[in-house]
Design an enzyme around this catalytic site. Sequence first.
Site, PDB file in Angstrom:
ATOM      1  N   ASP A 163      18.691 -22.657   4.835  1.00  0.00           N
ATOM      2  CA  ASP A 163      17.326 -23.167   4.925  1.00  0.00           C
ATOM      3  C   ASP A 163      16.609 -23.149   3.570  1.00  0.00           C
ATOM      4  O   ASP A 163      16.810 -22.241   2.762  1.00  0.00           O
ATOM      5  CB  ASP A 163      16.582 -22.239   5.913  1.00  0.00           C
ATOM      6  CG  ASP A 163      15.312 -22.850   6.431  1.00  0.00           C
ATOM      7  OD1 ASP A 163      14.941 -23.927   5.960  1.00  0.00           O
ATOM      8  OD2 ASP A 163      14.701 -22.218   7.306  1.00  0.00           O
ATOM      9  N   ARG A 199       8.265 -20.181  15.954  1.00  0.00           N
ATOM     10  CA  ARG A 199       8.589 -20.083  14.521  1.00  0.00           C
ATOM     11  C   ARG A 199       7.761 -21.103  13.722  1.00  0.00           C
ATOM     12  O   ARG A 199       8.279 -21.779  12.829  1.00  0.00           O
ATOM     13  CB  ARG A 199      10.078 -20.317  14.289  1.00  0.00           C
ATOM     14  CG  ARG A 199      10.600 -19.555  13.093  1.00  0.00           C
ATOM     15  CD  ARG A 199      11.989 -20.028  12.696  1.00  0.00           C
ATOM     16  NE  ARG A 199      12.553 -19.119  11.702  1.00  0.00           N
ATOM     17  CZ  ARG A 199      13.451 -19.473  10.806  1.00  0.00           C
ATOM     18  NH1 ARG A 199      13.931 -20.687  10.771  1.00  0.00           N
ATOM     19  NH2 ARG A 199      13.912 -18.592   9.938  1.00  0.00           N
ATOM     20  N   LYS A 230      25.765 -26.982   8.687  1.00  0.00           N
ATOM     21  CA  LYS A 230      25.365 -25.987   9.687  1.00  0.00           C
ATOM     22  C   LYS A 230      24.102 -26.541  10.337  1.00  0.00           C
ATOM     23  O   LYS A 230      23.083 -26.720   9.677  1.00  0.00           O
ATOM     24  CB  LYS A 230      25.078 -24.647   9.007  1.00  0.00           C
ATOM     25  CG  LYS A 230      24.471 -23.606   9.944  1.00  0.00           C
ATOM     26  CD  LYS A 230      24.208 -22.293   9.194  1.00  0.00           C
ATOM     27  CE  LYS A 230      23.457 -21.294  10.046  1.00  0.00           C
ATOM     28  NZ  LYS A 230      23.005 -20.125   9.266  1.00  0.00           N
ATOM     29  N   MET A 237      18.768 -24.752  15.385  1.00  0.00           N
ATOM     30  CA  MET A 237      17.708 -25.097  16.345  1.00  0.00           C
ATOM     31  C   MET A 237      16.925 -23.808  16.579  1.00  0.00           C
ATOM     32  O   MET A 237      17.401 -22.930  17.285  1.00  0.00           O
ATOM     33  CB  MET A 237      18.329 -25.593  17.643  1.00  0.00           C
ATOM     34  CG  MET A 237      17.287 -26.058  18.639  1.00  0.00           C
ATOM     35  SD  MET A 237      17.817 -25.836  20.313  1.00  0.00           S
ATOM     36  CE  MET A 237      16.538 -26.675  21.192  1.00  0.00           C
ATOM     37  N   CYS A 261      24.387 -23.897  15.507  1.00  0.00           N
ATOM     38  CA  CYS A 261      23.664 -22.642  15.453  1.00  0.00           C
ATOM     39  C   CYS A 261      22.377 -22.860  16.231  1.00  0.00           C
ATOM     40  O   CYS A 261      21.894 -23.976  16.359  1.00  0.00           O
ATOM     41  CB  CYS A 261      23.359 -22.346  13.974  1.00  0.00           C
ATOM     42  SG  CYS A 261      22.311 -20.910  13.687  1.00  0.00           S
ATOM     43  N   GLY A 268      19.293 -20.356  16.137  1.00  0.00           N
ATOM     44  CA  GLY A 268      18.721 -19.039  15.868  1.00  0.00           C
ATOM     45  C   GLY A 268      19.772 -17.988  16.200  1.00  0.00           C
ATOM     46  O   GLY A 268      19.515 -17.086  16.982  1.00  0.00           O
ATOM     47  N   ASP A 304      27.830 -22.959  23.758  1.00  0.00           N
ATOM     48  CA  ASP A 304      28.333 -23.446  25.041  1.00  0.00           C
ATOM     49  C   ASP A 304      29.473 -24.418  24.801  1.00  0.00           C
ATOM     50  O   ASP A 304      29.686 -24.896  23.691  1.00  0.00           O
ATOM     51  CB  ASP A 304      27.192 -24.090  25.845  1.00  0.00           C
ATOM     52  CG  ASP A 304      26.492 -25.187  25.065  1.00  0.00           C
ATOM     53  OD1 ASP A 304      27.130 -26.228  24.814  1.00  0.00           O
ATOM     54  OD2 ASP A 304      25.308 -25.010  24.684  1.00  0.00           O
ATOM     55  N   ASP A 313      22.377 -14.050  15.077  1.00  0.00           N
ATOM     56  CA  ASP A 313      21.698 -13.659  13.840  1.00  0.00           C
ATOM     57  C   ASP A 313      21.832 -12.165  13.595  1.00  0.00           C
ATOM     58  O   ASP A 313      21.421 -11.669  12.543  1.00  0.00           O
ATOM     59  CB  ASP A 313      20.216 -14.047  13.896  1.00  0.00           C
ATOM     60  CG  ASP A 313      19.990 -15.464  13.383  1.00  0.00           C
ATOM     61  OD1 ASP A 313      20.949 -16.060  12.868  1.00  0.00           O
ATOM     62  OD2 ASP A 313      18.860 -15.966  13.497  1.00  0.00           O
ATOM     63  N   GLU A 354      34.067  -2.833  -4.567  1.00  0.00           N
ATOM     64  CA  GLU A 354      33.900  -3.666  -3.367  1.00  0.00           C
ATOM     65  C   GLU A 354      34.373  -5.094  -3.629  1.00  0.00           C
ATOM     66  O   GLU A 354      34.903  -5.750  -2.739  1.00  0.00           O
ATOM     67  CB  GLU A 354      32.441  -3.639  -2.889  1.00  0.00           C
ATOM     68  CG  GLU A 354      32.046  -2.265  -2.365  1.00  0.00           C
ATOM     69  CD  GLU A 354      30.867  -2.300  -1.392  1.00  0.00           C
ATOM     70  OE1 GLU A 354      30.154  -3.314  -1.349  1.00  0.00           O
ATOM     71  OE2 GLU A 354      30.682  -1.296  -0.678  1.00  0.00           O
TER      72      GLU A 354
HETATM   73  C1  GLA Z   1      18.270 -19.251  11.974  1.00  0.00           C
HETATM   74  C2  GLA Z   1      19.753 -19.079  11.753  1.00  0.00           C
HETATM   75  C3  GLA Z   1      19.999 -18.312  10.496  1.00  0.00           C
HETATM   76  C4  GLA Z   1      19.362 -19.040   9.331  1.00  0.00           C
HETATM   77  C5  GLA Z   1      17.883 -19.253   9.601  1.00  0.00           C
HETATM   78  C6  GLA Z   1      17.259 -20.132   8.528  1.00  0.00           C
HETATM   79  O1  GLA Z   1      17.659 -18.050  12.262  1.00  0.00           O
HETATM   80  O2  GLA Z   1      20.369 -18.476  12.841  1.00  0.00           O
HETATM   81  O3  GLA Z   1      21.376 -18.138  10.270  1.00  0.00           O
HETATM   82  O4  GLA Z   1      20.011 -20.267   9.165  1.00  0.00           O
HETATM   83  O5  GLA Z   1      17.675 -19.871  10.855  1.00  0.00           O
HETATM   84  O6  GLA Z   1      15.931 -20.380   8.767  1.00  0.00           O
END
Ligand code: GLA
Length: 727
Positions: free
Chosen positions: A365, A441, A474, A477, A524, A526, A532, A546, A612
């Site tokens: 984003d 949001r 990606k 929603m 994706c 959120g 599904d 998330d 790491e």
């Molecule tokens: C959602 C997605 C996250 C990220 C944010 C960006 O929450 O699940 O992985 O992409 O939006 O706003």
Amino acid sequence: MSVFYDENANTFTLNTDNSTYQILIGRYGILLHLYYGEKTAGDLSYLMTYNVRGFSLNPYETGREFSLDTMPFEYPHYGNGDYRHASFNMKNADGVYGCDLRYKSHRITKGKYAIPKLPAVYAGENEAETLEIVLADEAAGAEVTLKYATLDKLDVITKAVSVKNIADKEITVTKAYSGALDVMYGDYDAVYLPGRSTGERHVKRVPVSPGSFSFGSVRGNSSHQYNPFMILADREATEDKGSCIGMALLYSGNFKCEVEYDQYRKTRVSMGVNGELFEYALKPGEVFDTPELAYIYSGEGLTVLSQRAHKLIRGHICRGAYRDAMRPVLVNSWEATYFDFNGEKLVKLAKDAAELGIETLVLDDGWFGNRTGDATGLGDWYVNEEKMGEPLSATVKKINSLGMKFGLWIEPEMVSEDSDLYRTHPDWAFTIPGRKPKMGRNQLVLDFSRKEVVDCVFDQIAAVMDAANVEYIKMDMNRCLMDIYSAAETRQNAGATMYKHVLGVYDFLERLLGRYPNLLFESCNGGGGRFDAGILYYSPQIWCSDNTDAIERIKIQHGTSFCYPSSTMGAHVTVSPNHQIGRSTPLKTRAAVAMSGTFGYELDPGKLPDAEKEQVKQQIKDYKKYWSLIHRGLYFRLTNPNENPDFAAWEFASEDKKEALLNFVTLDAWCNPPVFYVKVKGLDPDAAYYIEGKEKTYTGSALMNAGIPAPYMKGEYQTWQIHIIQK
Ligand code: GLA
């Protein structure tokens, strides 16, 4: 031949390798359900009993010959004398509800039917057979076609329904589920996947008992809270034994699953588009298509059921160039930078990632319009060059020159009030005239039931993709639907508009895949709010949640695995302490958990300590080594992390039993602990095995029956991952 009609018995039989489904054209053309279960030969119509009960209704033709609300129906509908949950209801032009559907005709064909504008299981001409049974009520004006297909090898039977208006006036479909299953007797449990945002799909098992139980969504998406999948399991069924039937709805919008246990101990399970808020008007000749419902049968317990569901999804629902291909290991910018990046920073991120062996950078984003935070910019899908400091193509070229692919985040269904798109077309967002909408949001949802809206968003995004080498998308929603009013409709109905919105989303996805066939696509919502079988027709992977905490993810991925394969579960290694819950876990554990999905990192690799970085390099090599096992092998749940507080264990085994990858994670820290043993599954009992890097040999039967002790590991959340190989 896996589908046949017995004209003497008036039965339709659908066979798969291990299951049989039988339907009876009962007296007076009433379509009844006889049997679904372990493969069984012969005419099963003797199972049907025709009883007369008090306070039940009888068909008009019969007098008191049999009672309708005691019968197992193939497609229960309101108006035919049944009082249990209906799968279908309608009203005619005068507002009269109900109908009485009777058998009219049928057709058996080779291959698998498709459904216009909706995702559907696909199969080769010789892999499937289709049965279509036409039911009709001429007086009500409805012709209902029940479609079935068998996929023998997978023990899958699919169902879908189409409803045609055969009247000369409008009719309205008020409920049309994709299918119902009436079981004549027995004790069952319902296994389903409830959850919440950042805690999706935690498996739950409840006894089916008198009354009804339901779950579903009216949020416009399939939702974080409930998943369109359930298992009807014999009360005695376990991971390893017993009959169970999985039901996966290929749909990404409002749905409902209803389970009813009636007065005569019969169980009914039905699923489809949620009838709440739903009225779908059909003009004469018009057709309504339901989404598809896939039934998966196992007589050998839940593990085999899940393995069959995984094969169905991997080979007959997912599509595209990456369906079977190894997915590149990626770094996603979200938890690495959030909104704080520019072209230079991204190239640095890509460079640091490439040095560790990471293959793709996904820019999340914040790259478009005036997207300075989550309150602005959605809908304006042009690159914010001021923020980036250069055209996107320039950044992508630099990233590509490092040998890395480039991916982009989009959220096409959404719009911010503070955007050029909203200022130009305020009526494109779902809001009710004269009322203030609810915000989620800080954003609104665009009306994707309208083609011109989809066109506009698609054209904007395609222009960005055409100008830069975008190889991965990606698609997110980040809010649910409410305030449903479509300026394109003369008569408003929220449920119908939300159904059309989902068709619009599918249209968008189909166009994207058609234009960019080599795209790797991740969906994706959120996290995993739209996880599904419908969306998997377009994207072979979905961001699982998330919540990236490895220990929480064990439970989420465990629940998800009941239906969905590892190849569909987007899973990333993030920093410790975890951003969502603040827990610290070892890098090894974070990688073992993420490796059980589509593997990636969501952190700034440049900030990792050198030790790491070396671990990450090795993890990427390991992932590639085990990839085929993880994404194509058989998945075994060895513990239930919701019940076992000590450790979680899961395993991938190759179908030829030549190798297995065992994962074991402690869920607590112990001083002077007992020894934890794990019983391995899916090996050849008579073959000899060794653990990679060790000398000792074990028999498959010993590893499976006696198990293997896990080593003592000091500290919390430790991982033991072993590769078991046949000698
Ligand atoms: C959602 C997605 C996250 C990220 C944010 C960006 O929450 O699940 O992985 O992409 O939006 O706003």
